[in-house]
Design an enzyme around this catalytic site. Sequence first.
Site, PDB file in Angstrom:
ATOM      1  N   GLY A  46      23.472  37.243  -0.507  1.00 21.31           N
ATOM      2  CA  GLY A  46      22.233  36.489  -0.628  1.00 21.31           C
ATOM      3  C   GLY A  46      21.059  37.422  -0.858  1.00 21.31           C
ATOM      4  O   GLY A  46      21.122  38.612  -0.523  1.00 21.31           O
ATOM      5  N   GLN A  51      12.387  40.388  -0.834  1.00 20.62           N
ATOM      6  CA  GLN A  51      13.185  41.625  -0.760  1.00 20.62           C
ATOM      7  C   GLN A  51      13.034  42.474  -2.015  1.00 20.62           C
ATOM      8  O   GLN A  51      13.305  43.669  -2.008  1.00 20.62           O
ATOM      9  CB  GLN A  51      14.673  41.293  -0.561  1.00 20.62           C
ATOM     10  CG  GLN A  51      14.988  40.660   0.777  1.00 20.62           C
ATOM     11  CD  GLN A  51      16.483  40.483   0.942  1.00 20.62           C
ATOM     12  OE1 GLN A  51      17.042  39.474   0.546  1.00 20.62           O
ATOM     13  NE2 GLN A  51      17.140  41.469   1.518  1.00 20.62           N
ATOM     14  N   CYS A  93      21.749  43.279   6.262  1.00 17.84           N
ATOM     15  CA  CYS A  93      20.688  42.947   5.314  1.00 17.84           C
ATOM     16  C   CYS A  93      20.527  44.108   4.338  1.00 17.84           C
ATOM     17  O   CYS A  93      20.554  45.270   4.753  1.00 17.84           O
ATOM     18  CB  CYS A  93      19.381  42.716   6.072  1.00 17.84           C
ATOM     19  SG  CYS A  93      17.997  42.299   5.007  1.00 17.84           S
ATOM     20  N   LEU A  94      20.338  43.786   3.068  1.00 16.09           N
ATOM     21  CA  LEU A  94      20.188  44.840   2.052  1.00 16.09           C
ATOM     22  C   LEU A  94      18.961  45.715   2.328  1.00 16.09           C
ATOM     23  O   LEU A  94      18.892  46.844   1.882  1.00 16.09           O
ATOM     24  CB  LEU A  94      20.073  44.218   0.651  1.00 16.09           C
ATOM     25  CG  LEU A  94      21.300  43.441   0.170  1.00 16.09           C
ATOM     26  CD1 LEU A  94      21.041  42.832  -1.190  1.00 16.09           C
ATOM     27  CD2 LEU A  94      22.534  44.328   0.140  1.00 16.09           C
ATOM     28  N   HIS A 135      19.369  33.228   7.172  1.00 14.46           N
ATOM     29  CA  HIS A 135      18.937  34.614   6.970  1.00 14.46           C
ATOM     30  C   HIS A 135      17.913  34.696   5.838  1.00 14.46           C
ATOM     31  O   HIS A 135      16.864  35.345   5.975  1.00 14.46           O
ATOM     32  CB  HIS A 135      20.170  35.476   6.663  1.00 14.46           C
ATOM     33  CG  HIS A 135      19.883  36.919   6.433  1.00 14.46           C
ATOM     34  ND1 HIS A 135      20.288  37.913   7.301  1.00 14.46           N
ATOM     35  CD2 HIS A 135      19.232  37.561   5.419  1.00 14.46           C
ATOM     36  CE1 HIS A 135      19.881  39.089   6.841  1.00 14.46           C
ATOM     37  NE2 HIS A 135      19.240  38.902   5.695  1.00 14.46           N
ATOM     38  N   GLU A 136      18.190  34.019   4.727  1.00 12.97           N
ATOM     39  CA  GLU A 136      17.300  34.108   3.561  1.00 12.97           C
ATOM     40  C   GLU A 136      15.984  33.346   3.785  1.00 12.97           C
ATOM     41  O   GLU A 136      14.927  33.801   3.374  1.00 12.97           O
ATOM     42  CB  GLU A 136      18.003  33.618   2.287  1.00 12.97           C
ATOM     43  CG  GLU A 136      19.301  34.358   1.932  1.00 12.97           C
ATOM     44  CD  GLU A 136      19.219  35.872   1.948  1.00 12.97           C
ATOM     45  OE1 GLU A 136      18.130  36.431   1.738  1.00 12.97           O
ATOM     46  OE2 GLU A 136      20.258  36.517   2.208  1.00 12.97           O
ATOM     47  N   HIS A 139      13.664  35.423   5.647  1.00 15.53           N
ATOM     48  CA  HIS A 139      12.959  36.397   4.797  1.00 15.53           C
ATOM     49  C   HIS A 139      11.668  35.793   4.232  1.00 15.53           C
ATOM     50  O   HIS A 139      10.650  36.476   4.103  1.00 15.53           O
ATOM     51  CB  HIS A 139      13.842  36.831   3.621  1.00 15.53           C
ATOM     52  CG  HIS A 139      14.733  37.995   3.915  1.00 15.53           C
ATOM     53  ND1 HIS A 139      14.257  39.227   4.316  1.00 15.53           N
ATOM     54  CD2 HIS A 139      16.085  38.134   3.847  1.00 15.53           C
ATOM     55  CE1 HIS A 139      15.283  40.053   4.486  1.00 15.53           C
ATOM     56  NE2 HIS A 139      16.399  39.417   4.219  1.00 15.53           N
TER      57      HIS A 139
HETATM   58 NI    NI Z   1      18.333  40.163   4.337  1.00 21.28          NI
END
Ligand code: NI
Length: 169
Positions: A46, A51, A93-94, A135-136, A139
């Site tokens: 995702g 991000q 998380c990226l 999670h997204e 963000h």
């Molecule tokens: Ni993330």
Amino acid sequence: MGKLPVLLYGSPILRQKSLPVQTIDGGLQTFIDDMIETMYAAPGVGLAAPQVGRLSRVIVLNPSEKQDPESLMVLINPEIVQAEGEIMAEEGCLCIPDLREPVTRYERVLVKGYDRNEREVEVEGKGLLARIFQHEVDHLEGLLFVDRLSTAKRDILRKRLKKLLTESR
Ligand code: NI
């Protein structure tokens, strides 16, 4: 256009609230394609617009292991309208490389929003899909999964997170 750089923990943009999308124009379509490319290249399941530095309420996700195109989802102005149950599982998380921790999330969520063709959509997510949605959407509110950890756990991770903060500057 193509793959975009992913911001890292410590970037102030990740802590800001994203704004609702007003019009789904060509520029946004290109941006969405770039987001998908970035997510697959990472690889991740995702990605949320902040991000990659854009404070717009857009998320892309694909919970399938083989990046099956049928499982690809693009949601604009997503909103969690129903949620139930509780489940703990590891999350990463990226924006926070090499850190995975168990996070408690709702087990099932109902998400409303728009797809990239301006159609109103309602998607039910369970398990991993429900986790990615939460999670997204976090963000888009400037929240990261480490904010969802217990205070005790955050204390333990404090040094590692501080190191990440220094490295990102
Ligand atoms: Ni993330």
